[in-house]
Design a protein around this motif. Structure first.
Motif, PDB file in Angstrom:
ATOM      1  N   ARG A   3       0.840  -1.305   0.003  1.00 47.88           N
ATOM      2  CA  ARG A   3       0.124  -0.186   0.098  1.00 47.88           C
ATOM      3  C   ARG A   3       0.753   1.264   0.055  1.00 47.88           C
ATOM      4  O   ARG A   3       0.568   2.200  -0.679  1.00 47.88           O
ATOM      5  N   ARG A   4       2.056   1.221   0.808  1.00 54.89           N
ATOM      6  CA  ARG A   4       2.721   2.258   0.914  1.00 54.89           C
ATOM      7  C   ARG A   4       3.506   2.527  -0.651  1.00 54.89           C
ATOM      8  O   ARG A   4       3.594   3.798  -0.995  1.00 54.89           O
ATOM      9  N   VAL A   5       3.809   1.611  -1.438  1.00 52.34           N
ATOM     10  CA  VAL A   5       4.623   1.630  -2.574  1.00 52.34           C
ATOM     11  C   VAL A   5       3.537   2.346  -3.447  1.00 52.34           C
ATOM     12  O   VAL A   5       3.603   3.183  -4.382  1.00 52.34           O
ATOM     13  N   LEU A   6       2.249   1.831  -3.338  1.00 51.48           N
ATOM     14  CA  LEU A   6       1.261   2.270  -4.485  1.00 51.48           C
ATOM     15  C   LEU A   6       1.106   3.643  -4.173  1.00 51.48           C
ATOM     16  O   LEU A   6       0.655   4.420  -5.184  1.00 51.48           O
ATOM     17  N   LEU A   7       0.946   3.965  -2.716  1.00 51.90           N
ATOM     18  CA  LEU A   7       0.574   5.675  -2.556  1.00 51.90           C
ATOM     19  C   LEU A   7       1.903   6.331  -2.935  1.00 51.90           C
ATOM     20  O   LEU A   7       1.512   7.230  -3.664  1.00 51.90           O
ATOM     21  N   ILE A   8       3.027   5.811  -3.086  1.00 56.55           N
ATOM     22  CA  ILE A   8       4.065   6.626  -3.637  1.00 56.55           C
ATOM     23  C   ILE A   8       3.935   6.878  -4.970  1.00 56.55           C
ATOM     24  O   ILE A   8       4.277   7.909  -5.639  1.00 56.55           O
ATOM     25  N   VAL A   9       3.573   5.894  -5.633  1.00 53.57           N
ATOM     26  CA  VAL A   9       3.425   5.642  -7.128  1.00 53.57           C
ATOM     27  C   VAL A   9       2.278   6.674  -7.637  1.00 53.57           C
ATOM     28  O   VAL A   9       2.547   7.478  -8.511  1.00 53.57           O
ATOM     29  N   VAL A  10       1.323   6.668  -6.851  1.00 60.87           N
ATOM     30  CA  VAL A  10      -0.082   7.500  -7.139  1.00 60.87           C
ATOM     31  C   VAL A  10       0.445   9.132  -6.981  1.00 60.87           C
ATOM     32  O   VAL A  10       0.352   9.815  -8.021  1.00 60.87           O
ATOM     33  N   GLY A  13       2.751  10.175  -9.596  1.00 57.80           N
ATOM     34  CA  GLY A  13       1.958  10.457 -10.889  1.00 57.80           C
ATOM     35  C   GLY A  13       1.339  11.627 -11.158  1.00 57.80           C
ATOM     36  O   GLY A  13       1.332  12.298 -11.827  1.00 57.80           O
ATOM     37  N   VAL A  14       0.681  11.955  -9.706  1.00 61.28           N
ATOM     38  CA  VAL A  14       0.006  13.339  -9.491  1.00 61.28           C
ATOM     39  C   VAL A  14       0.972  14.303  -9.913  1.00 61.28           C
ATOM     40  O   VAL A  14       0.620  15.287 -10.324  1.00 61.28           O
ATOM     41  N   ILE A  15       1.976  14.209  -9.076  1.00 62.04           N
ATOM     42  CA  ILE A  15       3.063  15.425  -9.161  1.00 62.04           C
ATOM     43  C   ILE A  15       3.627  15.569 -10.702  1.00 62.04           C
ATOM     44  O   ILE A  15       3.651  16.486 -11.092  1.00 62.04           O
TER      45      ILE A  15
END
Length: 309
Positions: A3-10, A13-15
């Motif tokens: 979940r932490r990795v997914l949050l970082i990826v998201v 991506g947003v940035i």
């Protein structure tokens, strides 16, 4: 952990999307940035001829070079572009544009409704034009006859048809800087440099391009394949024009006649039709500048296939 990795990826991506969106915002020139000005129509005509406006924007296959209804097809590796109507018609041309709209379009490549124009419109060169010249050009265009008729949409496939991506192209290939005169050169040379680099946009055709459609800076003016896929655009540095004098170049710009007796062909015929209308002093200035270009090797020409005997 996933979940932490997914949050970082998201978040990344947003940035990334945010940075892309910010970098690709279409630039505009505000009306408030244009001080009161009295247009010079004579200079507007000079700018019109130097910029080669009728070479592309005149209605094809008709004799009047001032009938600017557009419609010319410009094939390219990215699709086919159709040149727009820039007559003063209020519905189909630019008759409803403000002066700021026009300056923005020419020098920033942004439409009045805030969309990037494709760089088939040579604003990467026009960005270096003096604002006064662009304002004079707009005033001159308004004196011409309006031409009715909308030009068809460009035929550009995905992903090249995504206009926002052009903002990234501009970020790579436009610096927004004025063309500064060289204090060590005479006025005529500097006038020629301005006409060649800015209004005349000579490098747009006479330079090879990379896979993104940007000019290869190290081979500027060194010629290359014709963007429409037919023929070869010549090298205009001293690599190919060493045997031409400045007078030869000026005569060619006036008449289309080369020193060996041959004559201009293809799109250059339309270019000569405009440049020949410039003053002899301006043609001499262009010739002086072109003659000063150092020799540069262009891309190799493909070998012609041997004919069967």
């Amino acid at each position: 952990m996933p979940r932490r990795v997914l949050l970082i990826v998201v978040l990344a991506g947003v940035i990334g999307v945010g940075i892309f969106w910010w970098l690709t915002i279409p630039a505009v020139v505000l009306s408030s940035a244009l001080p009161a000005y009295q247009p010079d129509l004579a200079n507007g005509l000079t700018t019109f001829n130097a910029g080669g406006c009728s070479s592309c924007h005149a209605v094809p296959n008709q004799p009047d070079r001032l009938r600017l209804g557009g419609g010319l097809a410009l094939p390219s590796p990215f699709g086919t572009f159709y040149v727009p109507n820039i007559s003063p018609d209020p519905n189909d041309g630019i008759g409803g544009w403000s002066e700021a709209d026009f300056v923005t379009a020419v020098t920033r490549g942004t439409s009045p409704d805030g969309v990037h124009y494709f760089p088939a419109f040579p604003y990467a060169s026009y960005q270096h034009a003096r604002t006064e010249d662009v304002r004079d050009l707009f005033a001159y265009l308004k004196t011409l006859a309006p031409v009715t008729g909308k030009v068809r949409d460009h035929d550009v496939p995905f992903p090249f048809n995504i206009r926002r991506n052009i903002g990234a192209w501009k970020w790579l290939y436009m610096d927004g800087k004025p063309l500064m005169p060289d204090a060590g050169r005479p006025a005529q040379w500097n006038r020629g440099a301005y006409l060649v680099h800015a209004l005349g946009h000579c490098a747009e055709c006479h330079s090879p391009r990379n896979f993104l459609g940007g000019i290869v800076a190290a081979q500027r003016f060194a010629g290359g394949p014709n963007p429409d896929g037919e023929g070869w655009v010549p090298n205009i540095t001293q690599k190919e024009l060493a045997d031409w004098s400045a007078k030869d170049i000026a005569y060619f710009l006036e008449t289309g006649q080369m020193p060996d007796g041959d004559s201009a062909g293809g799109a250059m015929v339309r270019v000569i039709r405009n440049i020949s209308q410039l003053s002899p002093e301006d043609r001499d200035a262009i010739a002086e500048y072109v003659k000063s270009l150092p020799p540069v090797d262009g891309p190799p020409r493909p070998k012609k296939a041997k004919k069967d005997s």
